[in-house]
Design a protein around this motif. Structure first.
Motif, PDB file in Angstrom:
ATOM      1  N   LEU A 108       3.593 -15.037 -38.133  1.00 42.43           N
ATOM      2  CA  LEU A 108       3.936 -14.404 -36.859  1.00 42.43           C
ATOM      3  C   LEU A 108       3.085 -14.971 -35.721  1.00 42.43           C
ATOM      4  O   LEU A 108       3.617 -15.292 -34.650  1.00 42.43           O
ATOM      5  N   GLU A 109       1.789 -15.101 -35.944  1.00 41.82           N
ATOM      6  CA  GLU A 109       0.925 -15.652 -34.892  1.00 41.82           C
ATOM      7  C   GLU A 109       1.363 -17.063 -34.500  1.00 41.82           C
ATOM      8  O   GLU A 109       1.408 -17.395 -33.314  1.00 41.82           O
ATOM      9  N   ALA A 110       1.702 -17.881 -35.480  1.00 37.89           N
ATOM     10  CA  ALA A 110       2.152 -19.247 -35.185  1.00 37.89           C
ATOM     11  C   ALA A 110       3.467 -19.231 -34.414  1.00 37.89           C
ATOM     12  O   ALA A 110       3.663 -20.017 -33.489  1.00 37.89           O
ATOM     13  N   PHE A 111       4.370 -18.324 -34.784  1.00 37.67           N
ATOM     14  CA  PHE A 111       5.670 -18.243 -34.121  1.00 37.67           C
ATOM     15  C   PHE A 111       5.525 -17.789 -32.668  1.00 37.67           C
ATOM     16  O   PHE A 111       6.236 -18.267 -31.787  1.00 37.67           O
ATOM     17  N   LEU A 112       4.603 -16.879 -32.413  1.00 42.92           N
ATOM     18  CA  LEU A 112       4.422 -16.339 -31.066  1.00 42.92           C
ATOM     19  C   LEU A 112       3.591 -17.241 -30.158  1.00 42.92           C
ATOM     20  O   LEU A 112       3.684 -17.115 -28.930  1.00 42.92           O
ATOM     21  N   ALA A 113       2.816 -18.133 -30.722  1.00 48.11           N
ATOM     22  CA  ALA A 113       1.881 -18.949 -29.936  1.00 48.11           C
ATOM     23  C   ALA A 113       2.602 -19.738 -28.840  1.00 48.11           C
ATOM     24  O   ALA A 113       3.538 -20.487 -29.109  1.00 48.11           O
ATOM     25  N   GLY A 114       2.183 -19.526 -27.608  1.00 51.61           N
ATOM     26  CA  GLY A 114       2.718 -20.262 -26.473  1.00 51.61           C
ATOM     27  C   GLY A 114       4.116 -19.878 -26.047  1.00 51.61           C
ATOM     28  O   GLY A 114       4.687 -20.499 -25.152  1.00 51.61           O
ATOM     29  N   ARG A 115       4.675 -18.860 -26.638  1.00 49.55           N
ATOM     30  CA  ARG A 115       6.048 -18.468 -26.313  1.00 49.55           C
ATOM     31  C   ARG A 115       6.060 -17.694 -25.000  1.00 49.55           C
ATOM     32  O   ARG A 115       5.507 -16.613 -24.913  1.00 49.55           O
ATOM     33  N   THR A 116       6.680 -18.266 -23.958  1.00 50.41           N
ATOM     34  CA  THR A 116       6.734 -17.595 -22.658  1.00 50.41           C
ATOM     35  C   THR A 116       8.140 -17.494 -22.085  1.00 50.41           C
ATOM     36  O   THR A 116       8.388 -16.664 -21.212  1.00 50.41           O
ATOM     37  N   ALA A 117       9.069 -18.298 -22.555  1.00 50.47           N
ATOM     38  CA  ALA A 117      10.415 -18.320 -21.973  1.00 50.47           C
ATOM     39  C   ALA A 117      11.364 -17.313 -22.614  1.00 50.47           C
ATOM     40  O   ALA A 117      12.356 -16.926 -21.999  1.00 50.47           O
ATOM     41  N   ASP A 118      11.069 -16.896 -23.837  1.00 50.65           N
ATOM     42  CA  ASP A 118      11.975 -15.988 -24.541  1.00 50.65           C
ATOM     43  C   ASP A 118      11.684 -14.540 -24.185  1.00 50.65           C
ATOM     44  O   ASP A 118      10.535 -14.159 -23.981  1.00 50.65           O
ATOM     45  N   GLY A 119      12.736 -13.737 -24.154  1.00 55.78           N
ATOM     46  CA  GLY A 119      12.574 -12.319 -23.889  1.00 55.78           C
ATOM     47  C   GLY A 119      12.556 -11.479 -25.142  1.00 55.78           C
ATOM     48  O   GLY A 119      12.271 -10.290 -25.085  1.00 55.78           O
ATOM     49  N   ALA A 120      12.843 -12.094 -26.289  1.00 55.92           N
ATOM     50  CA  ALA A 120      12.930 -11.314 -27.526  1.00 55.92           C
ATOM     51  C   ALA A 120      12.489 -12.135 -28.724  1.00 55.92           C
ATOM     52  O   ALA A 120      12.842 -13.301 -28.856  1.00 55.92           O
ATOM     53  N   VAL A 121      11.731 -11.481 -29.584  1.00 54.50           N
ATOM     54  CA  VAL A 121      11.404 -12.016 -30.903  1.00 54.50           C
ATOM     55  C   VAL A 121      11.649 -10.893 -31.892  1.00 54.50           C
ATOM     56  O   VAL A 121      11.157  -9.781 -31.718  1.00 54.50           O
ATOM     57  N   VAL A 122      12.433 -11.195 -32.910  1.00 51.81           N
ATOM     58  CA  VAL A 122      12.717 -10.240 -33.972  1.00 51.81           C
ATOM     59  C   VAL A 122      12.147 -10.810 -35.264  1.00 51.81           C
ATOM     60  O   VAL A 122      12.331 -11.991 -35.551  1.00 51.81           O
ATOM     61  N   THR A 123      11.462  -9.954 -36.018  1.00 56.76           N
ATOM     62  CA  THR A 123      10.928 -10.401 -37.306  1.00 56.76           C
ATOM     63  C   THR A 123      11.360  -9.457 -38.413  1.00 56.76           C
ATOM     64  O   THR A 123      11.647  -8.272 -38.177  1.00 56.76           O
ATOM     65  N   GLU A 133       3.949  -7.671 -52.543  1.00 55.90           N
ATOM     66  CA  GLU A 133       3.781  -9.006 -51.959  1.00 55.90           C
ATOM     67  C   GLU A 133       5.002  -9.370 -51.117  1.00 55.90           C
ATOM     68  O   GLU A 133       6.131  -9.063 -51.481  1.00 55.90           O
ATOM     69  N   PRO A 134       4.775 -10.068 -49.994  1.00 57.70           N
ATOM     70  CA  PRO A 134       5.898 -10.534 -49.191  1.00 57.70           C
ATOM     71  C   PRO A 134       6.738 -11.569 -49.946  1.00 57.70           C
ATOM     72  O   PRO A 134       6.188 -12.472 -50.579  1.00 57.70           O
ATOM     73  N   ILE A 135       8.041 -11.392 -49.876  1.00 57.14           N
ATOM     74  CA  ILE A 135       9.005 -12.313 -50.485  1.00 57.14           C
ATOM     75  C   ILE A 135       9.559 -13.260 -49.428  1.00 57.14           C
ATOM     76  O   ILE A 135       9.741 -14.443 -49.669  1.00 57.14           O
ATOM     77  N   VAL A 136       9.868 -12.700 -48.266  1.00 57.43           N
ATOM     78  CA  VAL A 136      10.523 -13.485 -47.215  1.00 57.43           C
ATOM     79  C   VAL A 136      10.029 -13.045 -45.853  1.00 57.43           C
ATOM     80  O   VAL A 136       9.726 -11.863 -45.640  1.00 57.43           O
ATOM     81  N   PHE A 137       9.920 -14.025 -44.962  1.00 58.05           N
ATOM     82  CA  PHE A 137       9.601 -13.763 -43.560  1.00 58.05           C
ATOM     83  C   PHE A 137      10.622 -14.516 -42.719  1.00 58.05           C
ATOM     84  O   PHE A 137      10.820 -15.721 -42.898  1.00 58.05           O
ATOM     85  N   VAL A 138      11.280 -13.798 -41.822  1.00 53.47           N
ATOM     86  CA  VAL A 138      12.236 -14.392 -40.893  1.00 53.47           C
ATOM     87  C   VAL A 138      11.843 -13.964 -39.483  1.00 53.47           C
ATOM     88  O   VAL A 138      11.574 -12.783 -39.246  1.00 53.47           O
ATOM     89  N   ALA A 139      11.794 -14.926 -38.585  1.00 56.00           N
ATOM     90  CA  ALA A 139      11.573 -14.627 -37.168  1.00 56.00           C
ATOM     91  C   ALA A 139      12.601 -15.404 -36.361  1.00 56.00           C
ATOM     92  O   ALA A 139      12.857 -16.574 -36.634  1.00 56.00           O
ATOM     93  N   THR A 140      13.180 -14.738 -35.386  1.00 52.28           N
ATOM     94  CA  THR A 140      14.125 -15.377 -34.473  1.00 52.28           C
ATOM     95  C   THR A 140      13.687 -15.082 -33.045  1.00 52.28           C
ATOM     96  O   THR A 140      13.179 -13.997 -32.752  1.00 52.28           O
ATOM     97  N   ALA A 141      13.890 -16.057 -32.177  1.00 50.63           N
ATOM     98  CA  ALA A 141      13.570 -15.884 -30.760  1.00 50.63           C
ATOM     99  C   ALA A 141      14.803 -16.220 -29.939  1.00 50.63           C
ATOM    100  O   ALA A 141      15.578 -17.113 -30.294  1.00 50.63           O
ATOM    101  N   ALA A 142      14.968 -15.482 -28.852  1.00 51.12           N
ATOM    102  CA  ALA A 142      16.115 -15.696 -27.966  1.00 51.12           C
ATOM    103  C   ALA A 142      15.758 -15.195 -26.572  1.00 51.12           C
ATOM    104  O   ALA A 142      14.776 -14.472 -26.379  1.00 51.12           O
ATOM    105  N   LEU A 143      16.600 -15.570 -25.623  1.00 54.62           N
ATOM    106  CA  LEU A 143      16.400 -15.067 -24.267  1.00 54.62           C
ATOM    107  C   LEU A 143      16.586 -13.554 -24.216  1.00 54.62           C
ATOM    108  O   LEU A 143      15.902 -12.856 -23.480  1.00 54.62           O
ATOM    109  N   HIS A 144      17.514 -13.055 -25.036  1.00 51.37           N
ATOM    110  CA  HIS A 144      17.844 -11.630 -25.042  1.00 51.37           C
ATOM    111  C   HIS A 144      17.829 -11.086 -26.464  1.00 51.37           C
ATOM    112  O   HIS A 144      18.123 -11.802 -27.424  1.00 51.37           O
ATOM    113  N   ARG A 145      17.544  -9.810 -26.614  1.00 53.08           N
ATOM    114  CA  ARG A 145      17.329  -9.192 -27.924  1.00 53.08           C
ATOM    115  C   ARG A 145      18.530  -9.227 -28.858  1.00 53.08           C
ATOM    116  O   ARG A 145      18.378  -9.426 -30.062  1.00 53.08           O
TER     117      ARG A 145
END
Length: 156
Positions: free
Chosen positions: A18-33, A93-105
């Motif tokens: 999650l930290e790596a996915f969020l790093a430097g992200r400024t243009a997107d309005g939504a991140v879903v994990t 234990e975590p099996i899967v991690f999914v993160a998506t980013a977009a302009l809108h949720r």
């Protein structure tokens, strides 16, 4: 658009992903994990000590990439990370991690949901639960197949 799709043969650090996915992200309005965890009970209530996800090298990775690429083509997302474990896992234990980013949720939610429904039914994994009563193979549940079918009825 960046797609980061990986098969993990060892423990999965959701916080680091999650930290790596969020790093430097400024243009997107939504991140879903989404984080999927190994359960200590099967659907019928039997105890589970180990979840094993067997995989076939090359084939499993290809199936994960196809699932991610299909969702990325269908929904207006800007980035996605999909990390899926294989091998033996203990409950919790975590099996899967999914993160998506977009302009809108909405696009971020729908892309993540699409990926997860397809992972449950179309990813090239063979699931086995082992508990006090022994080991048994797990097939997709009827509810998983119904969830997958709803995507065929929707237009992008």
């Amino acid at each position: 658009m960046a797609l980061d799709v990986r098969l993990s043969h060892g423990p999965l650090s959701v916080i680091a992903e999650l930290e790596a996915f969020l790093a430097g992200r400024t243009a997107d309005g939504a991140v879903v994990t989404f984080t999927g965890l190994a359960r200590d009970r099967s659907k019928d209530g039997a105890g589970v000590e180990t979840l094993t996800l067997d995989w076939y090298p090359g084939m499993t990775e290809r199936s994960l990439h196809e699932i991610a690429e299909t969702a990325a083509a269908r929904f207006p997302i800007t980035d996605m990370v999909l990390v899926h474990r294989c091998g033996d896992m203990a409950p919790g234990e975590p099996i899967v991690f999914v993160a998506t980013a977009a302009l809108h949720r909405r696009a971020a939610f729908e892309a993540a949901d699409h990926v997860l429904d397809h992972l449950k039914t179309a990813a090239a994994f063979w699931k086995r639960e082992t508990g006090p009563a022994g080991a048994r193979w797990i097939e997709p549940a009827d509810e998983d197949l119904r969830a997958l079918a709803r995507w065929k009825d929707q237009t992008p």
